[in-house]
Design a protein around this motif. Structure first.
Motif, PDB file in Angstrom:
ATOM      1  N   LYS A  74     -21.648  -2.854   8.959  1.00 47.09           N
ATOM      2  CA  LYS A  74     -23.074  -2.833   8.673  1.00 47.09           C
ATOM      3  C   LYS A  74     -23.525  -2.001   9.227  1.00 47.09           C
ATOM      4  O   LYS A  74     -24.683  -1.075   8.851  1.00 47.09           O
ATOM      5  N   TYR A  75     -23.321  -1.548  10.437  1.00 47.54           N
ATOM      6  CA  TYR A  75     -23.400  -0.641  11.289  1.00 47.54           C
ATOM      7  C   TYR A  75     -23.501   0.737  10.765  1.00 47.54           C
ATOM      8  O   TYR A  75     -22.092   1.311   9.941  1.00 47.54           O
ATOM      9  N   SER A  76     -24.879   1.560  11.192  1.00 52.75           N
ATOM     10  CA  SER A  76     -24.977   3.580  11.036  1.00 52.75           C
ATOM     11  C   SER A  76     -23.648   4.067  11.568  1.00 52.75           C
ATOM     12  O   SER A  76     -22.935   3.726  12.164  1.00 52.75           O
TER      13      SER A  76
ATOM     14  N   VAL B 241     -19.223   3.111   6.444  1.00 56.36           N
ATOM     15  CA  VAL B 241     -19.623   2.762   7.230  1.00 56.36           C
ATOM     16  C   VAL B 241     -21.754   2.476   6.864  1.00 56.36           C
ATOM     17  O   VAL B 241     -21.599   2.185   5.210  1.00 56.36           O
ATOM     18  N   ARG B 242     -22.853   1.618   6.839  1.00 53.25           N
ATOM     19  CA  ARG B 242     -24.006   1.200   6.184  1.00 53.25           C
ATOM     20  C   ARG B 242     -23.792   0.358   5.563  1.00 53.25           C
ATOM     21  O   ARG B 242     -24.507   0.510   4.613  1.00 53.25           O
TER      22      ARG B 242
ATOM     23  N   LYS C 221     -21.524  -0.028   3.676  1.00 54.79           N
ATOM     24  CA  LYS C 221     -21.095   0.058   1.632  1.00 54.79           C
ATOM     25  C   LYS C 221     -19.695  -0.897   1.549  1.00 54.79           C
ATOM     26  O   LYS C 221     -18.780  -0.642   2.139  1.00 54.79           O
TER      27      LYS C 221
ATOM     28  N   THR D   2     -15.340  -1.921   6.608  1.00 56.95           N
ATOM     29  CA  THR D   2     -16.350  -2.406   6.345  1.00 56.95           C
ATOM     30  C   THR D   2     -17.215  -2.556   7.887  1.00 56.95           C
ATOM     31  O   THR D   2     -17.000  -3.800   8.326  1.00 56.95           O
TER      32      THR D   2
ATOM     33  N   GLY E 114     -19.374   7.098   5.104  1.00 54.66           N
ATOM     34  CA  GLY E 114     -19.979   6.529   4.753  1.00 54.66           C
ATOM     35  C   GLY E 114     -20.017   7.492   2.574  1.00 54.66           C
ATOM     36  O   GLY E 114     -20.813   6.391   2.006  1.00 54.66           O
TER      37      GLY E 114
END
Length: 117
Positions: free
Chosen positions: A95-97, A71-72, A74, A93, A50
């Motif tokens: 969207k998942y943590s 992740v997330r 970014k 990239t 991240g």
């Protein structure tokens, strides 16, 4: 697992021109501390992080990591993307943590540990 398969599993977007389609990934390392990556990473690993800065790409280059997943949701700056293209590193990239992304990769067959986390 090939990079395009990782992209599918993580519903990720490849944002670099460099795609490394022939690279086979056997393990994953999830870390925001680049010192942990340098201490524990293995070969043929995907780095999940991240942390968004050029140091991530420079660490990947030093450790011969060909794939970075931010992740997330970014998104790296153009400077980071340009540096990755210059160094032959693919950036994705998702969207998942980091936790969920790691679990999805494990479930999809990347069960070798990157040595950290």
């Amino acid at each position: 697992m090939k990079i395009n398969e990782i992209s599918t599993v993580l519903e990720a977007t490849i944002i670099t021109e460099e795609r490394n389609d022939d690279v086979e990934i056997f393990s994953a390392c999830g870390a925001d501390l680049m010192s942990d990556v340098m201490a524990f990473v293995k070969e043929n690993v995907v780095l999940l992080t991240g942390l968004i800065n050029p140091q991530v790409v420079r660490t990947a280059e030093m450790m011969d990591i060909k794939v970075i997943v931010f992740v997330r949701g970014k998104n790296p700056t153009q400077e980071i993307v340009d540096l990755a293209n210059e160094k032959g590193i693919t950036i994705l990239t998702t969207k998942y943590s980091m936790f969920i992304a790691s679990g999805k990769l494990y479930e999809a067959g990347i069960t070798g540990r990157g040595g950290c986390c």
